[in-house]
Design an enzyme around this catalytic site. Sequence first.
Site, PDB file in Angstrom:
ATOM      1  N   GLY A 157       0.846  -1.198   0.000  1.00  0.00           N
ATOM      2  CA  GLY A 157       0.000   0.000   0.000  1.00  0.00           C
ATOM      3  C   GLY A 157       0.876   1.241   0.000  1.00  0.00           C
ATOM      4  N   ILE A 159       2.620   2.679   2.447  1.00  0.00           N
ATOM      5  CA  ILE A 159       3.912   2.450   3.113  1.00  0.00           C
ATOM      6  C   ILE A 159       4.708   1.380   2.367  1.00  0.00           C
ATOM      7  CG2 ILE A 159       4.996   1.615   5.246  1.00  0.00           C
ATOM      8  CD1 ILE A 159       2.634   3.004   6.755  1.00  0.00           C
ATOM      9  N   ARG A 179      -4.076  -8.910  -1.289  1.00  0.00           N
ATOM     10  CA  ARG A 179      -5.272  -9.625  -1.745  1.00  0.00           C
ATOM     11  C   ARG A 179      -5.500  -9.404  -3.242  1.00  0.00           C
ATOM     12  NH1 ARG A 179      -8.969  -6.829   2.513  1.00  0.00           N
ATOM     13  NH2 ARG A 179      -7.651  -5.186   1.646  1.00  0.00           N
ATOM     14  N   ILE A 234       6.818  -4.123  10.306  1.00  0.00           N
ATOM     15  CA  ILE A 234       6.543  -2.716  10.607  1.00  0.00           C
ATOM     16  C   ILE A 234       5.029  -2.516  10.722  1.00  0.00           C
ATOM     17  CG2 ILE A 234       6.415  -1.931   8.202  1.00  0.00           C
ATOM     18  CD1 ILE A 234       8.439  -0.072  10.824  1.00  0.00           C
ATOM     19  N   ARG A 236       1.801  -4.622  12.330  1.00  0.00           N
ATOM     20  CA  ARG A 236       1.202  -4.791  13.649  1.00  0.00           C
ATOM     21  C   ARG A 236       1.654  -6.143  14.191  1.00  0.00           C
ATOM     22  NH1 ARG A 236       0.300  -0.171  13.738  1.00  0.00           N
ATOM     23  NH2 ARG A 236      -1.656   0.951  13.907  1.00  0.00           N
ATOM     24  N   ASP A 260       9.264  -3.871  14.828  1.00  0.00           N
ATOM     25  CA  ASP A 260       8.885  -2.586  15.432  1.00  0.00           C
ATOM     26  C   ASP A 260       7.588  -2.716  16.213  1.00  0.00           C
ATOM     27  OD1 ASP A 260       9.180   0.277  15.814  1.00  0.00           O
ATOM     28  OD2 ASP A 260       7.537   0.553  14.380  1.00  0.00           O
ATOM     29  N   GLU A 265       1.947  -4.815  23.425  1.00  0.00           N
ATOM     30  CA  GLU A 265       2.790  -3.627  23.634  1.00  0.00           C
ATOM     31  C   GLU A 265       2.296  -2.857  24.845  1.00  0.00           C
ATOM     32  OE1 GLU A 265       2.815  -1.368  19.989  1.00  0.00           O
ATOM     33  OE2 GLU A 265       3.441  -3.069  18.813  1.00  0.00           O
ATOM     34  N   HIS A 283       8.042   0.306  18.769  1.00  0.00           N
ATOM     35  CA  HIS A 283       6.987   0.911  17.925  1.00  0.00           C
ATOM     36  C   HIS A 283       7.298   2.382  17.626  1.00  0.00           C
ATOM     37  CE1 HIS A 283       2.460   0.485  16.767  1.00  0.00           C
ATOM     38  NE2 HIS A 283       3.080   1.334  15.966  1.00  0.00           N
TER      39      HIS A 283
HETATM   40  P1  NAP Z   1      -2.638   1.055   2.953  1.00  0.00           P
HETATM   41  O1  NAP Z   1      -2.194   2.051   1.943  1.00  0.00           O
HETATM   42  O2  NAP Z   1      -4.099   0.860   3.177  1.00  0.00           O
HETATM   43  O3  NAP Z   1      -1.957  -0.351   2.566  1.00  0.00           O
HETATM   44  C1  NAP Z   1      -2.311  -1.555   3.145  1.00  0.00           C
HETATM   45  C2  NAP Z   1      -1.867  -2.690   2.228  1.00  0.00           C
HETATM   46  O4  NAP Z   1      -2.128  -3.923   2.901  1.00  0.00           O
HETATM   47  C3  NAP Z   1      -2.576  -2.714   0.892  1.00  0.00           C
HETATM   48  O5  NAP Z   1      -1.619  -2.890  -0.113  1.00  0.00           O
HETATM   49  C4  NAP Z   1      -3.488  -3.946   0.960  1.00  0.00           C
HETATM   50  O6  NAP Z   1      -3.509  -4.555  -0.324  1.00  0.00           O
HETATM   51  C5  NAP Z   1      -2.793  -4.816   1.988  1.00  0.00           C
HETATM   52  N1  NAP Z   1      -3.749  -5.611   2.771  1.00  0.00           N
HETATM   53  C6  NAP Z   1      -4.846  -5.187   3.433  1.00  0.00           C
HETATM   54  N2  NAP Z   1      -5.484  -6.222   3.996  1.00  0.00           N
HETATM   55  C7  NAP Z   1      -4.771  -7.313   3.676  1.00  0.00           C
HETATM   56  C8  NAP Z   1      -4.954  -8.707   3.951  1.00  0.00           C
HETATM   57  N3  NAP Z   1      -5.998  -9.145   4.677  1.00  0.00           N
HETATM   58  N4  NAP Z   1      -4.036  -9.569   3.468  1.00  0.00           N
HETATM   59  C9  NAP Z   1      -2.994  -9.128   2.717  1.00  0.00           C
HETATM   60  N5  NAP Z   1      -2.790  -7.829   2.430  1.00  0.00           N
HETATM   61  C10 NAP Z   1      -3.667  -6.945   2.892  1.00  0.00           C
HETATM   62  O7  NAP Z   1      -2.047   1.396   4.384  1.00  0.00           O
HETATM   63  P2  NAP Z   1      -0.647   2.122   4.744  1.00  0.00           P
HETATM   64  O8  NAP Z   1      -0.861   3.572   4.902  1.00  0.00           O
HETATM   65  O9  NAP Z   1       0.399   1.627   3.814  1.00  0.00           O
HETATM   66  O10 NAP Z   1      -0.410   1.494   6.222  1.00  0.00           O
HETATM   67  C11 NAP Z   1      -0.249   0.098   6.366  1.00  0.00           C
HETATM   68  C12 NAP Z   1      -0.160  -0.319   7.801  1.00  0.00           C
HETATM   69  O11 NAP Z   1       1.129  -0.008   8.326  1.00  0.00           O
HETATM   70  C13 NAP Z   1      -1.121   0.319   8.798  1.00  0.00           C
HETATM   71  O12 NAP Z   1      -2.433  -0.176   8.707  1.00  0.00           O
HETATM   72  C14 NAP Z   1      -0.448  -0.022  10.116  1.00  0.00           C
HETATM   73  O13 NAP Z   1      -0.859  -1.312  10.548  1.00  0.00           O
HETATM   74  C15 NAP Z   1       1.036  -0.067   9.743  1.00  0.00           C
HETATM   75  N6  NAP Z   1       1.779   1.097  10.308  1.00  0.00           N
HETATM   76  C16 NAP Z   1       2.731   0.876  11.255  1.00  0.00           C
HETATM   77  C17 NAP Z   1       3.432   1.948  11.782  1.00  0.00           C
HETATM   78  C18 NAP Z   1       4.507   1.741  12.822  1.00  0.00           C
HETATM   79  O14 NAP Z   1       4.806   2.678  13.554  1.00  0.00           O
HETATM   80  N7  NAP Z   1       5.121   0.589  12.907  1.00  0.00           N
HETATM   81  C19 NAP Z   1       3.146   3.249  11.374  1.00  0.00           C
HETATM   82  C20 NAP Z   1       2.164   3.426  10.407  1.00  0.00           C
HETATM   83  C21 NAP Z   1       1.490   2.351   9.880  1.00  0.00           C
HETATM   84  P3  NAP Z   1      -4.764  -5.418  -0.824  1.00  0.00           P
HETATM   85  O15 NAP Z   1      -5.982  -4.541  -0.665  1.00  0.00           O
HETATM   86  O16 NAP Z   1      -4.435  -5.764  -2.244  1.00  0.00           O
HETATM   87  O17 NAP Z   1      -4.807  -6.626   0.039  1.00  0.00           O
END
Ligand code: NAP
Length: 324
Positions: A157, A159, A179, A234, A236, A260, A265, A283
């Site tokens: 997505g 990130i 997916r 990175i 969850r 991370d 947590e 985190h």
């Molecule tokens: P995003 O643009 O919505 O991207 C999420 C990606 O995950 C999409 O490519 C989606 O593709 C895929 N996805 C969703 N559900 C899925 C499933 N059941 N199985 C496989 N792939 C799946 O979100 P983003 O802005 O990149 O953020 C992503 C995540 O990073 C956040 O939701 C959060 O959990 C994490 N994050 C962590 C930190 C940290 O501090 N460590 C900070 C920010 C975010 P498809 O729709 O094709 O499946």
Amino acid sequence: MSKPALLMTGPMMPLIGEGAAKAFAVHWLHEAADREALLQKIAPEISAICTGGHTGVKTDDALMARFPKLRIIGNFGVGYDSIDAAAAARRGVIVTNTPDVLTEEVADTTLGLLLTTARELNKAEQWLRQGRWAKDGDYRLTPGSLRDRSVGIIGLGRIGKAIARRCEAFGLPISYYGRHKQPDVSYTYHADPIALARNVDTLIVATPGGAETKNLINAAVLEALGPDGIFINIARGTVVDEPALIDALKARRILAAGLDVFWNEPKIDPAFLELDNAVLLPHVGSASIHTRNAMGQLVVDNLVAYATGKPPKTPVPETPFKGW
Ligand code: NAP
């Protein structure tokens, strides 16, 4: 006219508290001596909630049901797995999150974590600090290297793509699993996580958390990644079967992991602390002043949009804005 009432489910950065107070009567749950008494008193008036995964409060259907006037839930963070967005949609409540403003920071952190994990930069620095360079000689040659690696990204997505761009600049070939196969992306697609893991030696997860991705990375995926495998999380903690990961690291079925995020947590499984082939971060993916300020401002902008009758900036896909 009196200000609408807003519930803060836990501590928030001052920027959010001050910004929200301009438009709302703000009630802080964690400051209440008797939280239940506070909730009972303010529930009929609350029309906005400000929350985040760090508060430990789950904004589930039962909590939403207590607030008959609830219209908006502003989440601090792009991941909103602590909010039942489907229940919010049924109730006509808008959920907002903080996409985009943290993307590049989280991707930077991911590459830092990957480099540290592969090249043991954290341990090499300790070697110097402990005086061992002068006493014992050079730090060891690391078994890990980014040279000749291939990267698999689960969750390509916002990130995931920012991570991919950085990996490309490092000269690393990229594959992904999600997916959906993305038509505008030239990276190699694999239709399941095991196939992806089998075809790469470096696996990075950047999906949302929640029920749909629970234990997506399990023993079979780690087995497929193999003994040279580096695993980076990175996303969850819930995305990974932690006992299976700890077991794979202990038994050297994968080379190393950089994490991370964790299931529990901040009280993470103490077994992680015993592992010499894991890099553990508390985190900190988005945790710079620059980026947290941008996230905080977006939270405020979304909440204030409701208070002033304007469209929210960043509603989540489950709750598209159709008017207040
Ligand atoms: P995003 O643009 O919505 O991207 C999420 C990606 O995950 C999409 O490519 C989606 O593709 C895929 N996805 C969703 N559900 C899925 C499933 N059941 N199985 C496989 N792939 C799946 O979100 P983003 O802005 O990149 O953020 C992503 C995540 O990073 C956040 O939701 C959060 O959990 C994490 N994050 C962590 C930190 C940290 O501090 N460590 C900070 C920010 C975010 P498809 O729709 O094709 O499946």
